[in-house]
Each structure stands twice: as C-alpha cells, then as structure tokens.
Design a protein around this motif. Sequence first.
Motif, PDB file in Angstrom:
ATOM      1  N   VAL A 269      -3.819  -1.241  -0.162  1.00 22.03           N
ATOM      2  CA  VAL A 269      -4.292  -0.567  -1.362  1.00 22.03           C
ATOM      3  C   VAL A 269      -3.742  -1.270  -2.596  1.00 22.03           C
TER       4      VAL A 269
ATOM      5  N   THR B  81     -16.017   3.030  -4.936  1.00 21.80           N
ATOM      6  CA  THR B  81     -15.732   1.848  -4.117  1.00 21.80           C
ATOM      7  C   THR B  81     -16.965   1.445  -3.311  1.00 21.80           C
TER       8      THR B  81
ATOM      9  N   GLN C 155     -11.365   0.167  -4.506  1.00 23.77           N
ATOM     10  CA  GLN C 155     -10.127   0.193  -3.745  1.00 23.77           C
ATOM     11  C   GLN C 155     -10.345  -0.339  -2.321  1.00 23.77           C
TER      12      GLN C 155
END
Length: 438
Positions: free
Chosen positions: A320, A420, A426
């Motif tokens: 992450v 996303t 992410q």
Amino acid sequence: MEKLSFTQPSRTMADKALANAKSIWNFQQKDQFCDVEFKIGKFKKSMRAHRNVLACSSDVFFRMFTGSLPETTVSIPNIDPCAFTEVLRYLYIDECKMDFRNVEQILDCAEKYNLKRLKKHCYTFLACNMVPDTIWQIFYLADIYFLHSGLRTKCFDFYESNSKKCLESSFISNLPEGLFRDIIEHTPVSCKEESIYEACLRWVAKKLSSERPRDRDMRKQLIRSEILYKIRFSCITNDYFGHNISKRKILSKDEIASIQRSMYDDGYSDELFISDIRRPKLHKLMRCGVRKDKSWKVGEWKDAIDICFREVLLLHGIVVFGTISGESNYKIDVSLMEPCGDEQRTISVLQGKELETKQRTALYDVLLKQPVEIKRNTKYTIELLMIGACTVSGCDYETEVSDGTFKVTFANSPDSYNGTNIKTGQIPGVIVSNVYDS
C-alpha cells in the motif's frame, strides 16, 4: 605465385607442463626419486612424495622442507591414505577424485598446509553439489572452513527453496547444537512449522540416544539447547497440535493453554513463543511507480482491484501507499474474495491492522495472518479500506507484471468505490511466493 607451406605448430607450454607433471606423478606412483615420507592415518601407512612439488604449492611445506633441519618424515594421522592420495594427485597434476566421503579430510589437509588452490577446488565441489541429502554436511563444512566465503549463505538459499526435503535429511541430526539452532531460527522457509517441529524431535532424539535412560528427558534437552522456544507452535494446525504435541510431555499445561489462545485470539501476544509464521522467500509484483506530488484520499470508501495469476502460488499480502506528509497512523482492513458461482465469497480477512508510516518511505507491506493458496487462471478480488491521512499516488501503471518467476494480471473491479482501477489508485503491488513443500 610461390606456394606457401606450413609446419605443424609445436605443443604449447601448457601441454608440455602438463606432460611433465604427469611424468613426475608417475615417478611418485612408482616411488622414484621421492625424498620425503608421510606416515598417513592411524595405521601410519608410508606414502612418499617429492619435496619440490609440495613446496611449490604450499608455504607451509616450503618451510618444513628447507632450512638447517629440513623434515624428511611427516606424520598426518587424521586423514586416510585414499584421501591423501587425492591431495597429492591435485598437487601434482591438478586432478582430484572428490566425493562427500573424503571432502572433509581433504579440506582439513588443505587448511592445515595452506593449500589455497585445493581449498578453492573443494569450495567449488561443495557449491556445485547442493542437494537435500548433502546440504547440511556442506553447511557444517562451510562453518568450519569457509565462514566468510558466502557458502553458508548459499546453503540457506537452497534451504529456503527446498525446506521440507532438507529437514528430512539424516545428516541434520548430526549437526552441533549451535548450527542446528541457526537453522531453526531461520525465518524464510518453504515448509510448514510441523516439518520444523519434527526435525527438532529427531535432532533431540539423536542427542539423547547417548544418555542414560533415566536422563532422557526430551523437554529438558529442548530447553537446555535453547530450541524449544524457537518452535512456533501457534503456527501449527490445531489438528496436528492436538494429536501430536499437546499429549506429549514437551510442553507444560500453561504453555499449551497460552499457545492455544494465540491460535484463536489475534490480539493475544504469547510471551514465550514466537507467533509470526515463517514465510517462503517473498516476491513483490509492483504494478506502478510512486508519485509523491499527487495524493490519494482514503478512509470513506473501499479501494479494490482484480488479480489473476498464471500459476498456483501463495498470496501473502499487498503493498500500500503511505502518507504524503511523512509520519502518520492508519487502520487497515483487507479482504480477499474468490468467485463462487455467480457470486463471490471471502476467503481471507485482515481487520484493524495498524500501520505507522515513516518519513521518506512511500510503500508498505501489509501481510495477511496466513498466506492463501491461489489457483491458476482464477480471478480474485482484493479490497482495501484505509482509515487515515491522504497517501501518495502512483504513476506508470501496468496491467501485466512479471518478475521472471511469477506473472499477475490486474483488472478493474466493480467493487472499487474509491476510484482505484488499472490506471490509478491504491494497491500498487501484491506479495506472493511458491506454495509450501508438500
């Protein structure tokens, strides 16, 4: 035009030198012109050689055979005649019939008499012959003769990829206490904790076999060798623990209760035993780079991405992005779903994972409590909910990523409500490995 003629070129200097060396070796075999005698092995077998040949290969031999009182008889009791024949063969003609029955004696002789080229030849032999049945003999010799050469590291690299078979090798039970403890402490492995536990039992049983029956206490030996608390009992399956461990007199009742609690209570920390699982060598497959001048908002909605692999493997976690401003704290939830008919079912959940980010660090690993075996050519969905400050974002996103061992394809997920997708967002990478040894 005049016709040119060519004569056959003469032998090279190397060819001549080899021919001369073989001739001198023949002299040694026939005990001709020899001027030094060796008394070899416990029966002191007489073997003769030429001082000048030996002195050329070793400064130790040079000092022994020169000076006012040169030695004419040398006793070497800790090598058998066959192994010493191979030492001489190498010193004379650069050949050596080496195997795992004689390599330790040859190495010991090379070390004692500073035969550097022979020692290097032994290193090459060991490094090129790593298999599960020989790995721990090599590991043992590396610790004695090649401590700073990298051979020990090569042994651990091999062990990491072939852990179960290496632990089943009979030689591991012959290792000294310190070396065996080094193996048990080693974290990257490709086997389950059950295999490590069984290897510990075999090692201890071998040590206790020389004790008097009344002194054969497996628990005391495991504690005395500082091995018992290196075993990660909470990482062993509940069925195996119940059938094979809890009924033996290896753990106390309080230790069993503490281990069983750590198996089921994620918030409980066992003070005696390590609870983190041993993982195989991990590979990170990154789908993008880092863009620190652009932020990504987290906290309200889930980010999600679909993944598909070409091979069966273990998924250990995800990568992450961290905060754009430096130090911060996050709470993270991760879910992994697989298809089940027309719907999806959750197969792994990580809830309330706390992440503390640092200055100048943009990427962070988030590991699942247990790795998940992934089927080939099957679509999985990773969902991520991060609660905290805005993170950095990515750049140069790719849909297919390979590191030469594994290959993953990323795809848009309909469950991604925070934006996303394959071009932004992410979850910049996944963390995978080979499956555990069966």
